[in-house]
Design a protein around this motif. Structure first.
Motif, PDB file in Angstrom:
ATOM      1  N   VAL A 682       0.848  -1.194   0.000  1.00 43.52           N
ATOM      2  CA  VAL A 682       0.000   0.000   0.000  1.00 43.52           C
ATOM      3  C   VAL A 682       0.885   1.245   0.000  1.00 43.52           C
ATOM      4  O   VAL A 682       0.665   2.188  -0.777  1.00 43.52           O
ATOM      5  N   ALA A 683       1.895   1.243   0.858  1.00 45.73           N
ATOM      6  CA  ALA A 683       2.831   2.378   0.888  1.00 45.73           C
ATOM      7  C   ALA A 683       3.613   2.459  -0.424  1.00 45.73           C
ATOM      8  O   ALA A 683       3.907   3.558  -0.915  1.00 45.73           O
ATOM      9  N   ARG A 684       3.923   1.300  -1.016  1.00 42.53           N
ATOM     10  CA  ARG A 684       4.648   1.316  -2.288  1.00 42.53           C
ATOM     11  C   ARG A 684       3.798   1.942  -3.392  1.00 42.53           C
ATOM     12  O   ARG A 684       4.324   2.638  -4.270  1.00 42.53           O
ATOM     13  N   MET A 685       2.494   1.689  -3.382  1.00 39.64           N
ATOM     14  CA  MET A 685       1.622   2.312  -4.378  1.00 39.64           C
ATOM     15  C   MET A 685       1.636   3.834  -4.236  1.00 39.64           C
ATOM     16  O   MET A 685       1.666   4.570  -5.234  1.00 39.64           O
ATOM     17  N   VAL A 686       1.608   4.300  -2.991  1.00 35.31           N
ATOM     18  CA  VAL A 686       1.664   5.748  -2.760  1.00 35.31           C
ATOM     19  C   VAL A 686       2.994   6.306  -3.269  1.00 35.31           C
ATOM     20  O   VAL A 686       3.037   7.341  -3.947  1.00 35.31           O
ATOM     21  N   ARG A 687       4.079   5.613  -2.975  1.00 35.73           N
ATOM     22  CA  ARG A 687       5.400   6.082  -3.407  1.00 35.73           C
ATOM     23  C   ARG A 687       5.533   6.063  -4.920  1.00 35.73           C
ATOM     24  O   ARG A 687       6.123   6.972  -5.519  1.00 35.73           O
ATOM     25  N   LEU A 688       4.974   5.012  -5.549  1.00 33.07           N
ATOM     26  CA  LEU A 688       5.022   4.941  -7.007  1.00 33.07           C
ATOM     27  C   LEU A 688       4.237   6.101  -7.618  1.00 33.07           C
ATOM     28  O   LEU A 688       4.691   6.733  -8.574  1.00 33.07           O
ATOM     29  N   SER A 689       3.074   6.382  -7.073  1.00 29.93           N
ATOM     30  CA  SER A 689       2.264   7.497  -7.565  1.00 29.93           C
ATOM     31  C   SER A 689       3.037   8.800  -7.460  1.00 29.93           C
ATOM     32  O   SER A 689       3.068   9.606  -8.402  1.00 29.93           O
ATOM     33  N   ALA A 691       6.253   9.186  -7.294  1.00 31.20           N
ATOM     34  CA  ALA A 691       7.390   9.156  -8.220  1.00 31.20           C
ATOM     35  C   ALA A 691       6.938   9.478  -9.640  1.00 31.20           C
ATOM     36  O   ALA A 691       7.609  10.216 -10.373  1.00 31.20           O
ATOM     37  N   VAL A 692       5.788   8.924 -10.051  1.00 24.38           N
ATOM     38  CA  VAL A 692       5.271   9.187 -11.402  1.00 24.38           C
ATOM     39  C   VAL A 692       4.905  10.651 -11.557  1.00 24.38           C
ATOM     40  O   VAL A 692       5.236  11.287 -12.571  1.00 24.38           O
ATOM     41  N   ARG A 744      12.759   1.337 -13.903  1.00 30.01           N
ATOM     42  CA  ARG A 744      13.775   0.825 -12.970  1.00 30.01           C
ATOM     43  C   ARG A 744      13.385   1.093 -11.517  1.00 30.01           C
ATOM     44  O   ARG A 744      14.171   0.820 -10.611  1.00 30.01           O
ATOM     45  N   TRP A 745      12.186   1.618 -11.301  1.00 25.80           N
ATOM     46  CA  TRP A 745      11.730   1.929  -9.937  1.00 25.80           C
ATOM     47  C   TRP A 745      11.644   0.659  -9.102  1.00 25.80           C
ATOM     48  O   TRP A 745      11.151  -0.356  -9.559  1.00 25.80           O
ATOM     49  N   ARG A 746      12.149   0.745  -7.872  1.00 25.26           N
ATOM     50  CA  ARG A 746      12.157  -0.445  -7.010  1.00 25.26           C
ATOM     51  C   ARG A 746      11.276  -0.278  -5.778  1.00 25.26           C
ATOM     52  O   ARG A 746      11.092  -1.203  -5.013  1.00 25.26           O
ATOM     53  N   GLY A 747      10.749   0.922  -5.550  1.00 26.36           N
ATOM     54  CA  GLY A 747       9.837   1.107  -4.415  1.00 26.36           C
ATOM     55  C   GLY A 747      10.545   1.179  -3.083  1.00 26.36           C
ATOM     56  O   GLY A 747       9.926   0.937  -2.048  1.00 26.36           O
TER      57      GLY A 747
END
Length: 747
Positions: A682-689, A691-692, A744-747
């Motif tokens: 869940v936190a990774r989804m927030v971080r990916l968002s 980052a995008v 290349r994002w690793r979260g």
């Protein structure tokens, strides 16, 4: 005119398209096909290299083929068996799948598509054959031919100065004619303001003011920029389409008492397949014989292998590490986990993010505005201030090239596509750019407990023995529970791996427990109250039961020959990463709440161990109500649940996230899904968002910043056509390459 869409009578026809390379290609095709009679709706997937046309009556396929081929794309009608459209990625109401936009118009000069060169066009825009190297694509051939013509023109012009203008004009026409033709076809199909049109106007204008040599060089630079852009953008497509290559092409199937190798796409539900150590599993299925460590990283992103045995589920594309397995197929090739993920991401990219829709709308005004500004720069100074016509026309033409919207319009969809693809490869599935963008705004996350924060099944946490050792207590309890499918019985049997005495004349007593004769000993296992009816419990034993119960555990008391022999405590324990996942959300400034129908004591015990606030003894409508209360507090709420009994709350939340309810539920419900049961995701989804969206901000800054700089330098006479086209195509390549960094994002 686009016909109104009657859902009850609408039919769909699917086409495969070769040559698409970005959102602009999709919009050009969308606009052209919508103009055909009988077409109700059009959905174009760039990553899937496909188009689905919805129509109320018979569709003239030839007209569709001709309309798309005229734009320079290859197109064939898909086989009937592939025409079924997935319903996995249904965006929330209001998602604008087909907003018009204008870069959007850019052909990218013959993109090399993995979709291959479909029949129907031999134009330079058609890409390479499927799997063909980019340098063998038609667009690469056009670029090399044009560059060779330019070099030849320089040589001939040096040897024969009198023929210089004519040889450069010939070199110019080599590249300009295909570009001008695409501009004309796009205009006739309803997309007049395209990069090809601006390039054509600029090149023709340059010839008229005797800048033929520079015009020829600009066309070559344009084609080179487009070629580089296509190579960079193709990486996003390869990233997600590469998932399909994880599934082996063949499978060993058991039939007629032996094994035979058949194509994996011919496997049927119910087939028994043999998977050898080191092999990839060719289909989703259930293990019927054997056990092994399964590497699920290709599907879930989880690098640590999982030990799996009989009755456990395995996914297509995962790797069998060390044991021979027999697996019963549960899904055909077109419906396995990998295929669903690929379809989900392809369709998700059709649902535009709010930022993308804004840029699209802006470009509709921006591109015509560039033409107006270029015309004003070319005409006003000579007319008003007596400026030199050639000088100001030259500057006006340069502004046309500077103002091309390529980099600006591709800045958002390129980043969104890369973000969706990289998330999918790590088991983070989001249904469209709007959902991906929405995650960055999340300020509160409401978690279901069972199956979400916890593993969804109880495990033995404590064994207390009286007069016996712990192993003996567990053996007696396991002997009684043999053959039972009750969750608490399963927990005891899983814990007891050895020393199980045979059960003799065991019988269940409804609501109280189970009793039987084990090795001549009368044994009872049940609740503390029921055990107290069969044996005297000391004060210390009762306090021990109360203490364990106070920690949210379910306690079973073992009585042997009328004496309390031990206590076995069980609880649905938190997932291994639950505490870290909650802490990660708090570190991002996000509030976490646990909503559960379980009793307050159990809920509070779990919540305390995880550091999360808890609301307990809730019905589904109570969870929905609490989500609404959080929203009224001004919070943007994500709800995480199993996608079944949490449906009301998932629907009420700003973003619903399905986790832990099985693959089908995870893919087909809510706005996003966590394929692997990790709270940290869940936190990774927030971080990916985030980052995008940061990447999109960088892209827009580069696109507009370079244009602003070169606009000023062009007006001041410092730069001309060459730097102008570099400002456009160079910015496009930079923006696309920057977006591809997200892969290349690793979260």
């Amino acid at each position: 005119m686009t016909a109104p869409l009657d859902q009850a009578r609408t039919r769909q026809t699917r086409f495969k398209i070769g040559g698409m390379d970005c959102a602009s290609c999709a919009v050009k095709i969308d606009t052209a096909v919508r103009r055909l009679d009988g077409v109700a709706d059009v959905s174009v997937s760039v990553t899937g290299a496909s188009m689905t046309v919805s129509h109320g009556g018979p569709l003239n396929d030839d007209k569709v083929l001709r309309q798309v081929a005229r734009l320079g794309y290859g197109i064939v009608k898909a086989e009937a068996g592939n025409s079924k459209r997935s319903s996995l990625a249904t965006p929330k109401p209001g998602a604008d799948d087909h907003a018009d936009h204008d870069h959007e118009g850019q052909d990218h000069a013959g993109h090399d598509h993995r979709g291959g060169q479909a029949a129907g066009s031999s134009r330079p825009h058609s890409g390479a054959e499927s799997g063909q190297a980019w340098w063998r694509a038609r667009r690469a051939a056009l670029t090399l031919t044009c560059a060779a013509a330019l070099l030849a023109a320089y040589g001939i012009g040096h040897l024969f100065p009198a023929a210089e203008r004519w040889v450069f004009l010939a070199a110019l026409l080599v590249g300009l004619v295909p570009i001008a033709r695409r501009a004309l076809m796009a205009t006739l199909a309803g997309t007049p303001f395209t990069i090809e049109m601006l390039m054509t106007i600029a090149a023709v204008g340059a010839v008229m003011i005797n800048a033929t040599k520079e015009a020829a060089a600009v066309v070559v630079l344009f084609l080179i920029g487009e070629l580089l852009e296509g190579v960079a953008a193709g990486r996003a497509r390869a990233s997600i389409q590469g998932l399909a290559d994880l599934v082996p092409k063949t499978a060993l199937v058991e039939r007629a008492g032996g094994t035979s190798e058949i194509p994996a796409d011919r496997l049927a539900v119910g087939d028994i397949i043999v998977v050898r150590p080191g092999d990839r599993i060719p289909a989703d299925g259930e293990i019927v014989e054997g056990s092994s460590d399964i590497v699920e990283a290709p599907v879930t992103g989880e690098s640590t292998p999982k030990r799996k045995g009989v009755a456990e589920t395995v996914f297509a594309g995962t790797i069998n590490s060390d044991g021979v397995l027999k697996v019963r197929v549960t899904a055909v090739a077109s419906d396995n986990t990998i295929a669903k993920v690929v379809r989900l991401v392809e369709e998700a990219q059709e649902a535009k993010a709010p930022t993308e829709r804004f840029i699209d709308r802006f470009s509709r005004v921006y591109t015509p505005g560039v033409l107006v500004v270029g015309a004003l720069v070319a005409l006003l100074p000579p007319l008003v201030a007596g400026g030199d016509w050639n000088e100001w026309i030259y500057k006006g033409l340069a502004i046309l090239l500077i103002g091309c919207p390529c980099a600006l319009v591709i800045s958002t969809p390129a980043a969104i596509a890369a973000g969706l693809a990289t998330g999918a490869r790590r088991g983070l599935l989001m249904k469209g750019g709007a959902v991906l963008e929405g995650f960055r705004r999340i300020t509160a996350v409401a978690f279901d407990k069972t199956g979400t924060l916890t593993a969804g099944k109880p495990v033995v946490t404590d064994i207390v023995a009286y007069g016996r050792d712990k192993r003996g207590v567990l053996a007696l309890a396991a002997a009684l529970e043999q053959g039972s499918s009750h969750p608490l019985a399963t927990a005891i049997l899983d814990k007891a791996k050895a020393d199980k005495a045979p059960v003799l004349a065991a019988k269940a007593i409804s609501g109280k427990g189970v009793e039987g004769s084990v090795g001549g000993i009368t044994v009872f296992l049940g609740s503390g109250q029921a055990a107290g009816e069969r044996a005297d419990m000391t004060q210390a034993q009762r306090l021990a039961v109360d203490s364990l119960t106070g920690q949210g555990r379910t306690v079973s008391v073992l009585v042997a020959d009328g004496v309390v022999a031990g206590l076995i405590a069980m609880r649905d324990e938190p997932r291994p990463d639950a505490a870290a996942g909650i802490a990660a959300l708090k570190a991002e400034g996000i509030r976490a709440v646990m909503l559960t129908g379980d009793n307050r004591r159990t809920a509070q015990a779990i919540a305390t161990s995880l550091g999360i606030e808890a609301r307990a003894e809730l019905l589904p409508q109570d969870k929905q109500r609490i989500v609404g209360e959080l929203q009224r507090e001004g919070l943007t709420v994500a709800k995480v649940g199993d996608g079944i009994n949490d449906a009301p709350a998932l629907a009420a939340a700003d973003i619903g996230i399905a986790m832990g309810g099985g693959t089908d539920v995870a893919l087909e419900t809510a706005d996003a899904a966590i394929l692997h049961g990790r709270v940290m995701d869940v936190a990774r989804m927030v971080r990916l968002s985030r980052a995008v969206m940061a990447n999109i901000g960088q892209n827009i800054t580069v696109a507009l910043g370079l244009k602003a700089v070169f606009l000023v330098t062009t007006i001041l006479g410092i730069t001309g056509l060459w730097p102008a086209i570099l400002a456009d195509t160079g910015a496009t390549v930079l923006v696309t390459a920057n977006a591809m960094r997200l892969l290349r994002w690793r979260g």
